[in-house]
Design an enzyme around this catalytic site. Structure first.
Site, PDB file in Angstrom:
ATOM      1  N   SER A  58       0.847  -1.196   0.000  1.00  0.00           N
ATOM      2  CA  SER A  58       0.000   0.000   0.000  1.00  0.00           C
ATOM      3  C   SER A  58       0.880   1.242   0.000  1.00  0.00           C
ATOM      4  O   SER A  58       1.959   1.235   0.599  1.00  0.00           O
ATOM      5  CB  SER A  58      -0.888   0.019   1.248  1.00  0.00           C
ATOM      6  OG  SER A  58      -1.567   1.256   1.348  1.00  0.00           O
ATOM      7  N   TYR A  83      -1.356  -0.079  10.147  1.00  0.00           N
ATOM      8  CA  TYR A  83      -1.629  -0.569   8.781  1.00  0.00           C
ATOM      9  C   TYR A  83      -0.394  -0.301   7.903  1.00  0.00           C
ATOM     10  O   TYR A  83       0.117  -1.209   7.238  1.00  0.00           O
ATOM     11  CB  TYR A  83      -2.863   0.137   8.219  1.00  0.00           C
ATOM     12  CG  TYR A  83      -3.231  -0.256   6.799  1.00  0.00           C
ATOM     13  CD1 TYR A  83      -3.940  -1.426   6.537  1.00  0.00           C
ATOM     14  CD2 TYR A  83      -2.860   0.541   5.718  1.00  0.00           C
ATOM     15  CE1 TYR A  83      -4.271  -1.793   5.235  1.00  0.00           C
ATOM     16  CE2 TYR A  83      -3.182   0.176   4.415  1.00  0.00           C
ATOM     17  CZ  TYR A  83      -3.893  -0.979   4.182  1.00  0.00           C
ATOM     18  OH  TYR A  83      -4.214  -1.340   2.886  1.00  0.00           O
TER      19      TYR A  83
HETATM   20  N1  LIG Z   1      -8.703  -0.625  -1.464  1.00  0.00           N
HETATM   21  C1  LIG Z   1      -7.672   0.172  -1.268  1.00  0.00           C
HETATM   22  O1  LIG Z   1      -7.789   1.399  -1.325  1.00  0.00           O
HETATM   23  C2  LIG Z   1      -6.308  -0.430  -0.994  1.00  0.00           C
HETATM   24  C3  LIG Z   1      -5.205   0.433  -1.012  1.00  0.00           C
HETATM   25  C4  LIG Z   1      -3.944  -0.085  -0.764  1.00  0.00           C
HETATM   26  C5  LIG Z   1      -3.788  -1.439  -0.518  1.00  0.00           C
HETATM   27  N2  LIG Z   1      -4.869  -2.260  -0.499  1.00  0.00           N
HETATM   28  C6  LIG Z   1      -4.639  -3.679  -0.224  1.00  0.00           C
HETATM   29  O2  LIG Z   1      -5.211  -4.458  -1.245  1.00  0.00           O
HETATM   30  C7  LIG Z   1      -5.458  -5.763  -0.745  1.00  0.00           C
HETATM   31  C8  LIG Z   1      -6.847  -6.216  -1.184  1.00  0.00           C
HETATM   32  O3  LIG Z   1      -7.821  -5.433  -0.505  1.00  0.00           O
HETATM   33  P1  LIG Z   1      -9.116  -4.833  -1.236  1.00  0.00           P
HETATM   34  O4  LIG Z   1      -8.983  -3.369  -1.232  1.00  0.00           O
HETATM   35  O5  LIG Z   1      -9.382  -5.542  -2.491  1.00  0.00           O
HETATM   36  O6  LIG Z   1     -10.228  -5.167  -0.117  1.00  0.00           O
HETATM   37  P2  LIG Z   1     -11.383  -6.258  -0.027  1.00  0.00           P
HETATM   38  O7  LIG Z   1     -12.323  -6.114  -1.186  1.00  0.00           O
HETATM   39  O8  LIG Z   1     -11.927  -6.123   1.342  1.00  0.00           O
HETATM   40  O9  LIG Z   1     -10.596  -7.631  -0.177  1.00  0.00           O
HETATM   41  C9  LIG Z   1      -9.835  -8.160   0.878  1.00  0.00           C
HETATM   42  C10 LIG Z   1      -9.691  -9.640   0.631  1.00  0.00           C
HETATM   43  O10 LIG Z   1      -8.844 -10.200   1.652  1.00  0.00           O
HETATM   44  C11 LIG Z   1      -9.435 -11.395   2.094  1.00  0.00           C
HETATM   45  N3  LIG Z   1      -8.994 -11.711   3.451  1.00  0.00           N
HETATM   46  C12 LIG Z   1      -9.048 -10.932   4.554  1.00  0.00           C
HETATM   47  N4  LIG Z   1      -8.553 -11.604   5.610  1.00  0.00           N
HETATM   48  C13 LIG Z   1      -8.188 -12.837   5.149  1.00  0.00           C
HETATM   49  C14 LIG Z   1      -7.628 -13.979   5.759  1.00  0.00           C
HETATM   50  N5  LIG Z   1      -7.340 -14.027   7.071  1.00  0.00           N
HETATM   51  N6  LIG Z   1      -7.381 -15.072   4.996  1.00  0.00           N
HETATM   52  C15 LIG Z   1      -7.681 -15.049   3.671  1.00  0.00           C
HETATM   53  N7  LIG Z   1      -8.208 -13.993   3.037  1.00  0.00           N
HETATM   54  C16 LIG Z   1      -8.470 -12.894   3.782  1.00  0.00           C
HETATM   55  C17 LIG Z   1     -10.942 -11.172   1.973  1.00  0.00           C
HETATM   56  O11 LIG Z   1     -11.595 -12.422   1.789  1.00  0.00           O
HETATM   57  P3  LIG Z   1     -12.426 -13.231   2.908  1.00  0.00           P
HETATM   58  O12 LIG Z   1     -13.065 -12.230   3.820  1.00  0.00           O
HETATM   59  O13 LIG Z   1     -13.396 -14.027   2.083  1.00  0.00           O
HETATM   60  O14 LIG Z   1     -11.412 -14.095   3.570  1.00  0.00           O
HETATM   61  C18 LIG Z   1     -11.009 -10.392   0.673  1.00  0.00           C
HETATM   62  O15 LIG Z   1     -11.064 -11.267  -0.424  1.00  0.00           O
HETATM   63  C19 LIG Z   1      -5.274  -5.695   0.769  1.00  0.00           C
HETATM   64  O16 LIG Z   1      -4.014  -6.238   1.118  1.00  0.00           O
HETATM   65  C20 LIG Z   1      -5.286  -4.196   1.049  1.00  0.00           C
HETATM   66  O17 LIG Z   1      -4.554  -3.874   2.205  1.00  0.00           O
HETATM   67  C21 LIG Z   1      -6.124  -1.785  -0.741  1.00  0.00           C
END
Ligand SMILES: NC(=O)c1ccc[n+]([C@@H]2O[C@H](COP(=O)([O-])OP(=O)(O)OC[C@H]3O[C@@H](n4cnc5c(N)ncnc54)[C@H](OP(=O)(O)O)[C@@H]3O)[C@@H](O)[C@H]2O)c1
Length: 246
Positions: free
Chosen positions: A142, A155
């Site tokens: 991130s 975070y």
């Molecule tokens: N959205 C943003 O603005 C942003 C910015 C920078 C970085 N990121 C990073 O991008 C990545 C994806 O996030 P996203 O934004 O796409 O959010 P999201 O839609 O909430 O997706 C998060 C995913 O992580 C999975 N997850 C959470 N805890 C888990 C665990 N213990 N074991 C296995 N799977 C788990 C969830 O699946 P289940 O609940 O089904 O397990 C879900 O599929 C994350 O690492 C986040 O920190 C996001």
């Protein structure tokens, strides 16, 4: 032409957001994908959808905090498709809060999912990559890991730690077997705010995300770019932000 044809890719956190978009894009571009997350019904439905569109996809229920689940993800991928070319460590949560709130459970959860989860992936995939003679570790970090911001200290620290592990692995992998890529998104419109416990924080981040965020497909394209390079080309780090993000 660079190609994803015949690449075998396992993706954690593939039940929504960036992970789902990555699975769909890579499958459209001819990779075989294994979708991993805790919500089995969601990854089953997405994998089925990908197959209906002519892609190759299976689902594997995984909690990244459990080392044995990552071992099972790697073995399932090999059982299904014969090898594993890429592991995308994407699973993440964001129970953001100010340090003074002392949300120690939230701090631990982020350390467990982001840092331990990624290390569980390294432990499961690295021996296989070395045995195969090639492999690629991609992690979604991130931009919050690069600059400190209120409520994002822990975070950001976990995301920074993940980038540090990547750089260490890169330095230890100059024999050409393992490639590493850390991709740092800015604001992306996903379900990430759902994992926030503080209702004010949740509302604030959702509003900001919806106002300036980019679609998850933008990050999926960066993953595809890193993976499709020939094996002697390593894309170390990519930052992908909304053009209007400060
Ligand atoms: N959205 C943003 O603005 C942003 C910015 C920078 C970085 N990121 C990073 O991008 C990545 C994806 O996030 P996203 O934004 O796409 O959010 P999201 O839609 O909430 O997706 C998060 C995913 O992580 C999975 N997850 C959470 N805890 C888990 C665990 N213990 N074991 C296995 N799977 C788990 C969830 O699946 P289940 O609940 O089904 O397990 C879900 O599929 C994350 O690492 C986040 O920190 C996001």
């Amino acid at each position: 032409m660079l190609s994803l044809h015949d690449k075998v890719v396992a993706i954690t956190g593939a039940s929504s957001g960036i992970g789902e978009a990555t699975a769909r894009l890579l499958a459209q571009r001819d990779a075989a994908v294994v979708l991993a997350a805790r919500r089995g019904e969601r990854i089953d439905a997405i994998a089925q959808d990908i197959r209906h569109e002519g892609g190759r996809a299976v689902a594997c229920v995984v909690d990244v905090t459990k080392p044995e689940d990552l071992q099972r993800l790697v073995s399932t991928t090999i059982d299904q498709y014969g090898r594993i070319d890429v592991l995308v460590n994407n699973a993440g949560i964001a129970p953001l809060s100010r340090l003074a709130d002392l949300d120690t459970d939230g701090w631990s959860a982020m350390i467990d999912v982001h840092l331990r989860g990624m290390l569980n992936g390294v432990a499961a995939a690295l021996p296989v990559f070395r045995k195969q003679g090639s492999g690629h570790l991609v992690t979604i970090a991130s931009t919050a890991g690069m600059v400190a911001a209120p409520a994002m200290a822990v975070y950001g620290a976990t995301k920074n730690a993940v980038r540090a592990v990547h750089e260490g692995l890169r330095k230890e992998s100059t024999d050409g077997v393992v490639r590493t890529t850390a991709i740092s998104p800015g604001y992306v419109i996903t379900d990430l705010a759902d994992s926030m416990t503080d209702p004010h924080m949740k509302n604030e981040i959702r509003t900001h995300m919806n106002a300036i965020g980019i679609p998850p497909a933008a990050i999926a394209r960066a993953v595809a770019f890193a993976i499709e390079q020939p094996h002697d080309v390593e894309i170390g780090e990519i930052n992908v932000r909304p053009t209007i993000q400060g």
